[in-house]
Design an enzyme around this catalytic site. Structure first.
Site, PDB file in Angstrom:
ATOM      1  N   ASP A  95     -18.645  19.070  37.129  1.00 19.57           N
ATOM      2  CA  ASP A  95     -18.031  19.742  35.990  1.00 19.57           C
ATOM      3  C   ASP A  95     -17.792  21.216  36.294  1.00 19.57           C
ATOM      4  OD1 ASP A  95     -20.428  21.395  35.066  1.00 19.57           O
ATOM      5  OD2 ASP A  95     -21.278  19.382  35.018  1.00 19.57           O
ATOM      6  N   HIS A 110     -20.379  18.185  45.592  1.00 20.27           N
ATOM      7  CA  HIS A 110     -19.873  16.811  45.467  1.00 20.27           C
ATOM      8  C   HIS A 110     -18.489  16.740  44.845  1.00 20.27           C
ATOM      9  CE1 HIS A 110     -24.357  15.496  45.527  1.00 20.27           C
ATOM     10  NE2 HIS A 110     -23.877  15.648  46.742  1.00 20.27           N
ATOM     11  N   SER A 178     -33.947  17.122  41.473  1.00 20.03           N
ATOM     12  CA  SER A 178     -35.078  16.855  42.361  1.00 20.03           C
ATOM     13  C   SER A 178     -34.684  17.057  43.818  1.00 20.03           C
ATOM     14  CB  SER A 178     -35.562  15.413  42.177  1.00 20.03           C
ATOM     15  OG  SER A 178     -34.544  14.497  42.553  1.00 20.03           O
TER      16      SER A 178
END
Length: 242
Positions: A95, A110, A178
């Site tokens: 986003d 990504h 994580s």
């Protein structure tokens, strides 16, 4: 301290920071992304098998992104940059919430949901309008456009650039991730040994790798007070209230 005069904060963000703005990912734990199997919407094979369904799925995610708003964590990071700190954001999110909050140095590891790219040449990228991406919409080389998103099984072309950014950090702040997804999981290894690292996440105590301090709070609660302290003292430091 790096060669840059301003303290350099490198921020690694993931799904947790966007989730607080209402954007879900499959990392919620059930293996589904908005009730779709990731194998059906986030792999090159899925696009080869049923491109129209994949394009429709990302059109829907794109509209969700446009309707979402940056939260307090996004805004706090942008405020630190406006205060004169050098802030580099490396995000696993697709986003544009960091940019809309005002962050100017954002690397999307990504890909970006609001961009399309050529199916044949990843370097050919184009903004996506309100109409989305349609079958028959081609790049300058004549290949079908697809979402500018790194799917499972594909290389991460911006990873080397991300490593270079982390290597220049004076302080690393990890927010809402994580760092379990490869190759992002190896980014912390690129940070200078002397650069402190802090993780902000509701599960931070359980997730933090060895040597990483933890603030076990959601991004919108844990990041703003930390940023306010840094702005007040004019330096990046490890808080004693973690």
């Amino acid at each position: 301290m790096s060669e840059h005069q301003a303290p350099h904060l490198v921020v690694l963000t993931g799904a947790g920071i966007s989730a607080e703005s209402g954007l879900k990912t499959f990392r919620d734990g059930d293996g589904l992304w908005e009730n779709h199997r990731v194998e059906d919407v986030a792999t090159p094979e899925a696009f080869d098998r049923d491109p129209e369904s994949v394009l429709r799925f990302y059109d829907e995610r794109r509209e969700q992104t446009r309707q979402a708003s940056p939260n307090a964590a996004h805004h706090a990071l942008a405020e630190l940059e406006r205060a004169g700190f050098r802030v580099s954001v490396i995000t696993q999110n697709i986003d544009d919430l960091h940019e809309r909050a005002g962050s100017r140095d954002v690397l999307h590891l990504h890909g970006e949901i609001l961009m399309a790219r050529s199916s044949a040449d990843p370097s050919l990228r184009y903004p996506v309008g309100r109409q989305g991406i349609r079958m028959g919409e081609l790049c300058d080389k004549g290949s079908q456009l697809r979402p500018d998103v790194v799917w499972f099984g594909e290389p991460v072309p911006r990873y080397a650039q991300a490593c270079d950014v982390v290597a220049e950090a004076d302080f690393v702040l990890v927010v809402g991730t994580s760092l379990a997804v490869m190759p992002a999981a190896m980014l912390l290894d690129q940070a200078p040994i002397e650069a402190p690292c802090l993780l902000v996440d509701p599960q931070a105590e359980a997730l933090a790798p060895r040597g990483v301090r933890a603030i076990s709070q959601p991004a919108s609660q844990g990041v703003p007070p930390l940023i306010e302290h840094w702005r007040h003292v004019g330096a990046l430091w490890m808080p004693d209230w973690t």
